[in-house]
Structures are given as C-alpha cells and as structure tokens.
Motif scaffolding. Sequence first.
Motif, PDB file in Angstrom:
ATOM      1  N   GLU A 180       0.830  -1.209   0.000  1.00 11.48           N
ATOM      2  CA  GLU A 180       0.000   0.000   0.000  1.00 11.48           C
ATOM      3  C   GLU A 180       0.865   1.260   0.000  1.00 11.48           C
ATOM      4  O   GLU A 180       0.542   2.258  -0.684  1.00 11.48           O
ATOM      5  CB  GLU A 180      -0.918  -0.008   1.225  1.00 11.48           C
ATOM      6  CG  GLU A 180      -1.998  -1.081   1.175  1.00 11.48           C
ATOM      7  CD  GLU A 180      -2.821  -1.116   2.441  1.00 11.48           C
ATOM      8  OE1 GLU A 180      -2.474  -0.345   3.384  1.00 11.48           O
ATOM      9  OE2 GLU A 180      -3.805  -1.891   2.509  1.00 11.48           O
ATOM     10  N   TYR A 181       1.963   1.215   0.775  1.00  6.66           N
ATOM     11  CA  TYR A 181       2.850   2.374   0.815  1.00  6.66           C
ATOM     12  C   TYR A 181       3.486   2.622  -0.546  1.00  6.66           C
ATOM     13  O   TYR A 181       3.571   3.769  -1.008  1.00  6.66           O
ATOM     14  CB  TYR A 181       3.929   2.149   1.878  1.00  6.66           C
ATOM     15  CG  TYR A 181       4.961   3.237   1.937  1.00  6.66           C
ATOM     16  CD1 TYR A 181       4.682   4.459   2.547  1.00  6.66           C
ATOM     17  CD2 TYR A 181       6.227   3.051   1.359  1.00  6.66           C
ATOM     18  CE1 TYR A 181       5.637   5.474   2.587  1.00  6.66           C
ATOM     19  CE2 TYR A 181       7.179   4.046   1.397  1.00  6.66           C
ATOM     20  CZ  TYR A 181       6.879   5.264   2.013  1.00  6.66           C
ATOM     21  OH  TYR A 181       7.822   6.260   2.036  1.00  6.66           O
TER      22      TYR A 181
ATOM     23  N   GLN B 262       3.051   5.936  -2.983  1.00  7.07           N
ATOM     24  CA  GLN B 262       4.191   6.699  -3.503  1.00  7.07           C
ATOM     25  C   GLN B 262       4.139   6.794  -5.033  1.00  7.07           C
ATOM     26  O   GLN B 262       4.464   7.850  -5.609  1.00  7.07           O
ATOM     27  CB  GLN B 262       5.498   6.019  -3.050  1.00  7.07           C
ATOM     28  CG  GLN B 262       5.746   6.101  -1.556  1.00  7.07           C
ATOM     29  CD  GLN B 262       5.904   7.520  -1.054  1.00  7.07           C
ATOM     30  OE1 GLN B 262       6.520   8.381  -1.746  1.00  7.07           O
ATOM     31  NE2 GLN B 262       5.339   7.793   0.096  1.00  7.07           N
ATOM     32  N   SER B 263       3.721   5.718  -5.688  1.00  8.11           N
ATOM     33  CA  SER B 263       3.612   5.764  -7.157  1.00  8.11           C
ATOM     34  C   SER B 263       2.513   6.702  -7.620  1.00  8.11           C
ATOM     35  O   SER B 263       2.638   7.391  -8.645  1.00  8.11           O
ATOM     36  CB  SER B 263       3.368   4.349  -7.687  1.00  8.11           C
ATOM     37  OG  SER B 263       2.153   3.825  -7.176  1.00  8.11           O
ATOM     38  N   GLU B 264       1.405   6.762  -6.871  1.00  8.81           N
ATOM     39  CA  GLU B 264       0.320   7.683  -7.246  1.00  8.81           C
ATOM     40  C   GLU B 264       0.744   9.148  -7.063  1.00  8.81           C
ATOM     41  O   GLU B 264       0.369  10.010  -7.843  1.00  8.81           O
ATOM     42  CB  GLU B 264      -0.910   7.388  -6.386  1.00  8.81           C
ATOM     43  CG  GLU B 264      -1.588   6.065  -6.731  1.00  8.81           C
ATOM     44  CD  GLU B 264      -2.746   5.780  -5.813  1.00  8.81           C
ATOM     45  OE1 GLU B 264      -2.960   6.577  -4.858  1.00  8.81           O
ATOM     46  OE2 GLU B 264      -3.448   4.739  -6.018  1.00  8.81           O
ATOM     47  N   LYS B 265       1.534   9.423  -6.041  1.00  8.99           N
ATOM     48  CA  LYS B 265       1.997  10.772  -5.806  1.00  8.99           C
ATOM     49  C   LYS B 265       2.955  11.217  -6.909  1.00  8.99           C
ATOM     50  O   LYS B 265       2.975  12.385  -7.344  1.00  8.99           O
ATOM     51  CB  LYS B 265       2.672  10.888  -4.459  1.00  8.99           C
ATOM     52  CG  LYS B 265       1.699  10.789  -3.292  1.00  8.99           C
ATOM     53  CD  LYS B 265       2.446  10.916  -1.984  1.00  8.99           C
ATOM     54  CE  LYS B 265       1.495  10.815  -0.773  1.00  8.99           C
ATOM     55  NZ  LYS B 265       2.196  10.949   0.495  1.00  8.99           N
TER      56      LYS B 265
END
Length: 426
Positions: free
Chosen positions: A417-418, A422-425
């Motif tokens: 999930e982390y 981070q990839s979405e940000k």
Amino acid sequence: MISSLITWSLKNRYIVLAMAGALLIWGFINVQKNPIDAIPDLSENQVIVFTEWMGRSPQIIEDQVTYPLVSNLQGIPNVKNVRATSMFGMSFVYVIFEDNTDIYWARTRVLERLNYAQRLLPEGITPTLGPDGTGVGHVFWYTLDAKQMDLGEQRALQDWYIKLALQTVPGVAEVSSFGGFEKQYQLVLDPVKLQFYNVSLMDVMNKVKAANNDVGGRKFEMSDMAYIIRGLGYIKSKEDLESTAVGNYNGIPVRVKDIGTVQMGGDLRLGIFDENGQGEVVGGIVVMRYGENADKVITAIKAKMKEVEKGLPNGVTFKTGYDRSELIEAAISNVKNKLIEEMAVVAVIVIIFLFHWRSALSIIIQIPITIAVSFILLNAIDLSSNIMSLTGIALAIGVIVDNGIIMSENAYRHLAEYQQQQSEKS
C-alpha cells in the motif's frame, strides 16, 4: 513501547540477528543437557526404609519394627507424611517429603534418624534405605537367553556377574534381579537323632554359623622367617558342611551328617517369572536415579551389556524385555518430523502467495529459535522433557507458524500500500 522496540530492531538488524544466533546456539546446548524421558515423573518425593526379619508374623513386625520406626521418623524436617506397611518377615516405611526438598538431603536426614532408632529394634535387625529411584525409574528390563543352563546357574550368573557390572553405569540406582533359584545349602535334620544326641536346633544353627568363618592368628617367627597364622573355615562344599561338629556325645564329636543330611536347593519363592508363556527366565530390572537422563542411561546400559556379553558363557545372550528409549526416540522423531513439515509448508505457502523468499526465511528462522528458547526455560526451572512436553512443543509449532505468516502478510500488505501511494503521488 512495542513500536520503539520494533524501530530499534529495524535500525539494528545485525545485532538482532546476532542475538537470534546466540539464542539458537544456547538453546541447542540446553537441548543436549535437558533430561528426557518417555513419561512425566509425577511420583512423590519419598524415601523408602526396608527392614527384614524373616519368620516373624505381620503383627510382630508391626509392633517391634514398623511402629518404632514410624514414631521416630515423623520428626524429620520437611516431612509431609509417613506411611508404612507390615507383612510376613518384612516392613516397609515410606517417608514422604515436600516436593521442593532435595532427595539426597532427605535420604541423609532419614539415615541419621535411623541410627538413633536402631536401639529400639530387636537385636540383629538393621533397617536399610531403598534405592534412590522414582516410581517411574524402571527404564530397562532384560532377560537371559541360556537354554543350556538351569535356572539356579542363571540366577547365580545374574547376581554375581551381570548385576555387579551394570550397577557401575552412571545414573543407575539399582539392578534388581528376578526369576530363577537362589542357591543355598539346606540342612534336613532328623528330630529323633537330635533328641538322641541331645542337640538342639539353636545349637546346630550357632555351630554351623560359627564354623563358616575364617579366623586370624598371630605372626610366628622361625629361622629369620615370619609366618602369618590363620584358620581357614569358609565352607566350599557340602562335605565341609557335613563335617561340621555341632555337639559332643560321650567324648565323640557329633557332626551334621550324624543328625541329618545336606543338600543344595533353592530359596523359597513366592512366584515365577514367565516370558510369553515359553517358560521361566532369569533377568534384571534397571532402576534409574532421580533427575537422570533416561535416554543417556539406557544408551550407557546397552553399551555396558555389550562388554558384559563378552564374558558370558558360550550360548548365553541378552534379550530385551522393555526398553523405554524406543518411546523416547519416537517422541523426538515426531518433533523433528513436525519441524521439517512445518518449515516446508511455510516456505511453499509464503512463496506461492507472496512471491517473497525473505518473508519465508524470516518465518522459518522463528521455529527453531522458539523451540530452543523453550528448552532454555525448561532447564532454568529444572524440568525434564517427556512425551507430554514434546507433544506440546509439536502442537505449538503451528501457533508459531500462524503468527509468523500473519505478521509477514500484514507487513507485506502495508509495504504494498505504501509503494502504491508513492507511485500515485509521483
């Protein structure tokens, strides 16, 4: 507190690994030291006092032996209870101590009190302590396979060779013989001849007892040589016993053969020992001492029996009647198999569902470390391992594995999930 501990562990991974390795090594050492048995020892902490006075009725034994011993043994420190039983020719007194009492301290205190109680017993009666073994101390039974020897010869071989050799094995409290005939000289007296020669039974008993003895003399010097004078009187055959003088009739010695006959026979038996309905046998029971490792004691007994077997007559071999090490080895093998099975299942499940070999490795490492720590605790509180405790450890492996899988899956999910966040940000 928990979060701080986790944070510190993550920052000092090598220290954690070193501590885990030290625990594993320490636990392995404790596994080797921990006494292991097949069944848990739930017997009471007791000292047995045995007294023999053959030919006396149970009531006489109770009044003159058992009662004086029980009344004097009750004042020993840490005694919880004193039990006794009287039977024909024998008395048994069981001194029960508190569970936290050292057994050898208890035996010493009982022996001190017996020295005082000795003066209250009939003349010639001496109480003795039983072996320092527990109620489950019978760890090994064996019999003799000697078809060409009679039961009397087998019992003599057991009592005067095999038993004495096996008692030297460390951890053995006693080797108890059973079966066969205990050889003895038997005097069959003629009451008519006793009356004719005016000889009583007590005269015969005392004279025969006195004749079976060596006596010492003095040193005799002659021609610059010194000679030790002694009388050799030990009985070596029936003829020696038949020639023993027991009285005097008109100046002529009355010998045993004049008033009866002498024969070789067996002592009175109250039962027989039969093996699988194939006939009587002779053998022994090995009793283990308190707190010893049953598996090591049995292994040492088997090694000693191989040495003893070299000195046995031709055609005489040992046969095992009961071997507790089979149960012990089966319990150990069960735990080992469970360890291997659990490790294999964990590795397959974690790799299939998480595709992460390090997670599987972290779970597998937990299993031997946890078991090693359990043996460290067993030795710390002075407990032996047995079928019950080993079965509990085998069952607990499943709990250890379940906990490891859940924690690894949970950590893996949070990391995933982390990484997704981070990839979405980005």
